[in-house]
Design a protein around this motif. Structure first.
Motif, PDB file in Angstrom:
ATOM      1  N   ALA A  46      -1.093   0.175  61.583  1.00  0.00           N
ATOM      2  CA  ALA A  46       0.041   0.463  62.465  1.00  0.00           C
ATOM      3  C   ALA A  46       1.327  -0.122  61.897  1.00  0.00           C
ATOM      4  CB  ALA A  46      -0.230  -0.100  63.859  1.00  0.00           C
ATOM      5  N   VAL A  47       1.224  -1.295  61.284  1.00  0.00           N
ATOM      6  CA  VAL A  47       2.397  -1.902  60.647  1.00  0.00           C
ATOM      7  C   VAL A  47       2.935  -0.982  59.566  1.00  0.00           C
ATOM      8  CG1 VAL A  47       3.165  -3.803  59.163  1.00  0.00           C
ATOM      9  CG2 VAL A  47       1.761  -4.286  61.174  1.00  0.00           C
ATOM     10  N   MET A  48       2.038  -0.482  58.721  1.00  0.00           N
ATOM     11  CA  MET A  48       2.484   0.399  57.635  1.00  0.00           C
ATOM     12  C   MET A  48       2.989   1.724  58.161  1.00  0.00           C
ATOM     13  SD  MET A  48       2.704  -0.888  54.715  1.00  0.00           S
ATOM     14  CE  MET A  48       3.023   0.665  53.880  1.00  0.00           C
ATOM     15  N   ARG A  49       2.374   2.246  59.220  1.00  0.00           N
ATOM     16  CA  ARG A  49       2.840   3.516  59.790  1.00  0.00           C
ATOM     17  C   ARG A  49       4.288   3.384  60.254  1.00  0.00           C
ATOM     18  NH1 ARG A  49      -0.781   4.107  63.316  1.00  0.00           N
ATOM     19  NH2 ARG A  49      -2.150   5.511  62.146  1.00  0.00           N
ATOM     20  N   ALA A  50       4.617   2.240  60.859  1.00  0.00           N
ATOM     21  CA  ALA A  50       5.985   2.028  61.336  1.00  0.00           C
ATOM     22  C   ALA A  50       6.967   1.993  60.168  1.00  0.00           C
ATOM     23  CB  ALA A  50       6.061   0.732  62.141  1.00  0.00           C
ATOM     24  N   SER A  69      12.562  10.417  53.093  1.00  0.00           N
ATOM     25  CA  SER A  69      11.783  11.163  52.109  1.00  0.00           C
ATOM     26  C   SER A  69      12.265  10.806  50.710  1.00  0.00           C
ATOM     27  CB  SER A  69      11.922  12.667  52.344  1.00  0.00           C
ATOM     28  OG  SER A  69      11.403  13.013  53.606  1.00  0.00           O
ATOM     29  N   GLY A  70      11.307  10.756  49.763  1.00  0.00           N
ATOM     30  CA  GLY A  70      11.654  10.357  48.406  1.00  0.00           C
ATOM     31  C   GLY A  70      11.495   8.873  48.171  1.00  0.00           C
ATOM     32  N   SER A  71      11.103   8.123  49.211  1.00  0.00           N
ATOM     33  CA  SER A  71      10.845   6.692  49.069  1.00  0.00           C
ATOM     34  C   SER A  71       9.444   6.467  48.507  1.00  0.00           C
ATOM     35  CB  SER A  71      10.971   5.988  50.415  1.00  0.00           C
ATOM     36  OG  SER A  71      12.301   6.029  50.895  1.00  0.00           O
ATOM     37  N   TYR A  72       9.217   5.252  47.984  1.00  0.00           N
ATOM     38  CA  TYR A  72       7.939   4.894  47.380  1.00  0.00           C
ATOM     39  C   TYR A  72       7.413   3.600  48.002  1.00  0.00           C
ATOM     40  CZ  TYR A  72       8.706   8.371  43.712  1.00  0.00           C
ATOM     41  OH  TYR A  72       8.906   9.544  43.035  1.00  0.00           O
ATOM     42  N   ALA A 131       2.669   5.054  45.860  1.00  0.00           N
ATOM     43  CA  ALA A 131       2.657   6.322  46.598  1.00  0.00           C
ATOM     44  C   ALA A 131       4.073   6.717  46.965  1.00  0.00           C
ATOM     45  CB  ALA A 131       1.801   6.186  47.868  1.00  0.00           C
ATOM     46  N   VAL A 132       4.250   8.027  47.206  1.00  0.00           N
ATOM     47  CA  VAL A 132       5.565   8.572  47.535  1.00  0.00           C
ATOM     48  C   VAL A 132       5.533   9.228  48.898  1.00  0.00           C
ATOM     49  CG1 VAL A 132       5.053  10.772  46.369  1.00  0.00           C
ATOM     50  CG2 VAL A 132       7.450  10.056  46.689  1.00  0.00           C
ATOM     51  N   LYS A 133       6.638   9.181  49.588  1.00  0.00           N
ATOM     52  CA  LYS A 133       6.793   9.909  50.846  1.00  0.00           C
ATOM     53  C   LYS A 133       7.509  11.215  50.543  1.00  0.00           C
ATOM     54  CE  LYS A 133       8.596   9.710  55.573  1.00  0.00           C
ATOM     55  NZ  LYS A 133       9.297   8.898  56.607  1.00  0.00           N
ATOM     56  N   GLU A 178      -7.055   2.613  51.660  1.00  0.00           N
ATOM     57  CA  GLU A 178      -6.413   3.930  51.582  1.00  0.00           C
ATOM     58  C   GLU A 178      -5.655   4.248  52.867  1.00  0.00           C
ATOM     59  OE1 GLU A 178      -9.755   6.384  50.656  1.00  0.00           O
ATOM     60  OE2 GLU A 178      -9.420   6.272  48.478  1.00  0.00           O
ATOM     61  N   LYS A 179      -6.185   3.794  54.012  1.00  0.00           N
ATOM     62  CA  LYS A 179      -5.511   4.056  55.288  1.00  0.00           C
ATOM     63  C   LYS A 179      -4.148   3.370  55.376  1.00  0.00           C
ATOM     64  CE  LYS A 179      -9.664   4.863  58.088  1.00  0.00           C
ATOM     65  NZ  LYS A 179     -10.501   4.345  59.203  1.00  0.00           N
ATOM     66  N   LEU A 180      -3.944   2.337  54.577  1.00  0.00           N
ATOM     67  CA  LEU A 180      -2.660   1.635  54.583  1.00  0.00           C
ATOM     68  C   LEU A 180      -1.556   2.476  53.952  1.00  0.00           C
ATOM     69  CD1 LEU A 180      -3.940  -1.915  53.579  1.00  0.00           C
ATOM     70  CD2 LEU A 180      -3.319  -1.134  55.869  1.00  0.00           C
ATOM     71  N   PHE A 181      -1.935   3.497  53.190  1.00  0.00           N
ATOM     72  CA  PHE A 181      -0.964   4.421  52.597  1.00  0.00           C
ATOM     73  C   PHE A 181      -0.720   5.609  53.530  1.00  0.00           C
ATOM     74  CE2 PHE A 181      -2.543   2.175  48.845  1.00  0.00           C
ATOM     75  CZ  PHE A 181      -1.390   1.969  48.107  1.00  0.00           C
ATOM     76  N   VAL A 182      -0.758   5.362  54.820  1.00  0.00           N
ATOM     77  CA  VAL A 182      -0.630   6.400  55.839  1.00  0.00           C
ATOM     78  C   VAL A 182       0.665   7.186  55.640  1.00  0.00           C
ATOM     79  CG1 VAL A 182       0.390   4.710  57.438  1.00  0.00           C
ATOM     80  CG2 VAL A 182      -0.576   6.836  58.329  1.00  0.00           C
ATOM     81  N   GLY A 183       0.543   8.541  55.618  1.00  0.00           N
ATOM     82  CA  GLY A 183       1.723   9.391  55.495  1.00  0.00           C
ATOM     83  C   GLY A 183       2.308   9.465  54.102  1.00  0.00           C
TER      84      GLY A 183
END
Length: 282
Positions: free
Chosen positions: A180-184, A191-194, A279-281, A238-243
């Motif tokens: 949940a912390v990472m999702r926030a 977009s374009g952030s890493y 990872a990239v958004k 892997e779930k910590l890289f949500v989204g």
């Protein structure tokens, strides 16, 4: 870490409550890197960990090498010029700002840590670096971090940036809900952030022998009084890289993420117990 009497040029604010009888994650990590900003109690914790993992210092340097390669890639190849480094600890050698600003002197970096002593020390070291800041905040409270006035003044949060979680989230318990912390954080990133992340790994069924060693390490860390340190399975990390979309080569052992050259020796057992990725958004 030395006190103010030994460092007359460094001003430690009254709010920085120093307890040399209790270890901290930042100072134990500093001890593992061979640094000088730690106390005997921190070195004792590190020695206890070495009873199970005699090469844990090599793990810390492996983690730092990953940081260097990831920041160089994101600065030189991708062209990123903003970095928010969470749970950064003490600004030891080859940290984010040194690597990013070597490639781009205009790159802006904000370090975030909830240890007031880290912040006092970090601010003193970075006093003359106008493109780098050290902020006292808790990484498990994304809203507080992302609205902190020092961060919003120094970084443009409406354009792409790099969020660093290097060796941090394995100190966040399941009860604190790191996903949940990472999702926030990810929801707030343009977009374009890493995101660059490393995390203690429990291989579980992938390698039962390594998994046993991971459980021994976790027990020793808690026994030593540090109070945190959680080795998680691959699917949990892997779930910590949500989204986000993981870049090649994916979530791998740290020295396997775009290594600088061939291995010069076999990995120590404890070096197999960390995974990392970028990872990239989209």
């Amino acid at each position: 870490m030395q006190d103010q009497a030994q460092n007359p040029g460094q001003t430690i604010p009254p709010s920085a409550k120093l307890d040399p009888t209790r270890p901290t994650v930042a100072r134990v990590y500093d001890a593992s890197l061979g640094g000088k900003d730690n106390y005997e109690v921190d070195r004792q914790v590190f020695e206890l960990v070495k009873q199970v993992a005699p090469h844990q210092g090599d793990v810390s340097w492996m983690n730092r090498r990953f940081l260097v390669r990831a920041v160089r890639y994101l600065t030189e190849i991708v062209g990123m010029d903003q970095f928010l480094d969470l749970g950064s600890g003490l600004p030891t050698v080859q940290n984010t700002h040194e690597v990013a600003q070597f490639s781009n002197p205009d790159a802006r970096v904000v370090y975030v840590d909830n240890d007031p002593i880290c912040n006092a020390h970090g601010r003193a070291l970075l006093e003359e670096n106008e493109n780098t800041r050290f902020v006292e905040a808790d990484l498990t409270k994304p809203q507080d971090v992302l609205t902190h006035p020092e961060i919003t003044r120094h970084l443009e949060l409406d354009r792409p940036l790099v969020l660093m979680q290097i060796g941090t989230l394995h100190h966040v318990s399941d009860e604190e809900d790191p996903v949940a912390v990472m999702r926030a954080y990810v929801d707030a990133l343009p977009s374009g952030s890493y995101v660059a992340m490393t995390h203690f790994w429990d291989p579980a069924a992938e390698n039962p022998e390594w998994s046993r060693h991971a459980h021994e390490l976790e027990s020793k860390l808690h026994e030593a009084g540090l109070g945190s340190g959680f080795w998680r399975e691959r699917a949990q990390i892997e779930k910590l890289f949500v989204g986000l979309e993981l870049l090649e080569p994916g979530l791998v052992r740290l020295d396997d993420w775009w290594p600088a050259g061939p291995r010069t020796r076999e990995a120590w057992p404890e070096e197999n117990l960390m995974l990392g990725g970028v990872a990239v958004k989209r």
